[in-house]
Design a protein around this motif. Structure first.
Motif, short mmCIF file in Angstrom:
data_model
loop_
_atom_site.label_atom_id
_atom_site.label_comp_id
_atom_site.label_asym_id
_atom_site.label_seq_id
_atom_site.Cartn_x
_atom_site.Cartn_y
_atom_site.Cartn_z
N VAL A 112 0.83 -1.20 0.00
CA VAL A 112 0.00 0.00 0.00
C VAL A 112 0.87 1.25 0.00
O VAL A 112 0.61 2.22 -0.73
CB VAL A 112 -0.95 0.00 1.21
N LYS A 113 1.91 1.22 0.81
CA LYS A 113 2.83 2.37 0.83
C LYS A 113 3.47 2.57 -0.54
O LYS A 113 3.57 3.70 -1.03
CB LYS A 113 3.91 2.15 1.89
N ASP A 156 0.87 7.67 2.06
CA ASP A 156 1.85 8.18 3.01
C ASP A 156 1.49 7.87 4.45
O ASP A 156 2.35 7.84 5.33
CB ASP A 156 1.98 9.70 2.86
N PHE A 157 0.19 7.68 4.71
CA PHE A 157 -0.27 7.44 6.08
C PHE A 157 -1.48 6.53 6.06
O PHE A 157 -2.11 6.30 5.02
CB PHE A 157 -0.62 8.77 6.77
N GLY A 160 6.77 1.70 7.92
CA GLY A 160 7.32 3.05 7.88
C GLY A 160 6.30 4.12 7.55
O GLY A 160 6.66 5.20 7.06
N MET A 161 5.03 3.83 7.84
CA MET A 161 3.96 4.79 7.56
C MET A 161 3.51 5.46 8.85
O MET A 161 3.51 4.85 9.92
CB MET A 161 2.76 4.08 6.92
N ARG A 162 3.12 6.72 8.75
CA ARG A 162 2.50 7.39 9.89
C ARG A 162 1.12 6.79 10.10
O ARG A 162 0.44 6.42 9.15
CB ARG A 162 2.41 8.89 9.65
N ARG A 163 0.72 6.69 11.37
CA ARG A 163 -0.51 5.97 11.69
C ARG A 163 -1.38 6.77 12.65
O ARG A 163 -0.88 7.54 13.48
CB ARG A 163 -0.18 4.61 12.30
N GLY A 164 -2.68 6.54 12.53
CA GLY A 164 -3.63 7.17 13.43
C GLY A 164 -4.78 6.21 13.71
O GLY A 164 -5.02 5.26 12.96
#
Length: 224
Positions: free
Chosen positions: A54-55, A60-61, A88-92
């Protein structure tokens, strides 16, 4: 007979045009030049996700649903949470609000599921109407309850929350007037214009297809 044949050809041409339009729609995303930061939001309905793939496909996140209401924990949240970081992706994390359950208890449920991570993206609270829940509290009562919910979530995460508010809920409750928090707005293909302030995140498509996920996924962009 000739008329029938012509009709069949017209129908076939329209069908082919529809297929072509669909193929374009499922790959469409807003311009990278205009919105350089783009990503997805998911839940267990998206199944097992290959986050490195997916990245590589331009995300990017990622945001993953953690809880819905007071007791519904997303069964794939922990897996998604860890896999996003490993890729290595930003996550929420997302709390899906229920109008039929106590807001404070929903915050507590979310806090027990989502680890403290000061490097994470702001937690998001989703406000949208769901089938099976017909309660529509009076606005003042809802604002009081959501104020406490936000306080509890922000105390846990250490950062202001992001409010993902559907157009229907905003029309009824004007939540963006009540809470000075960043807006995550929704609107397929066309940038939304609702809310008391400009959006910080836009769910631009709920039918996007990307390698690494079976079926459609929500695609989002961040404002510059």
């Amino acid at each position: 007979m000739w008329g029938l044949g012509r009709f069949v050809l017209i129908v076939a041409a329209l069908a082919l045009a529809g297929v072509a339009a669909w193929r374009v729609a499922i790959r469409w995303h807003p311009s990278i030049e205009r919105f350089p930061v783009q990503g997805i939001d998911v839940s267990e309905i998206n199944g097992i996700i290959e986050w490195p793939v997916v990245k590589g496909g331009g995300a990017d996140f990622g945001y993953a649903v953690a809880t819905t209401g007071t007791i519904a924990r997303d069964r794939l949240f922990q897996q998604n949470w860890e896999a996003m970081a490993a890729a290595g992706m930003r996550r929420g994390a997302v709390l899906v609000f229920s109008f039929c359950q106590p807001a404070a208890a929903q915050a507590d449920a979310f806090n027990t599921v989502v680890p403290r991570d000061h490097g994470a993206l702001p937690a998001a609270i989703d406000f949208s109407y769901a089938e099976g829940c017909v309660d529509r509290p009076e606005r003042g009562a809802l604002i009081r309850d959501v104020t406490e919910m936000i306080r509890r979530v922000e105390s846990h995460t250490g950062a202001p929350v992001l409010l993902r508010v559907s157009r229907a809920v905003e029309d009824d409750y004007h939540l963006t007037d009540a809470f000075k928090r960043s807006l995550w707005a929704t609107g397929n293909f066309f940038a939304p214009g609702y809310g008391a302030r400009a959006w910080r995140m836009w769910r631009a498509s709920d039918m996007h297809h990307v390698e690494g996920i079976e079926g459609p996924v929500n695609w989002n962009v961040a404002a510059k």
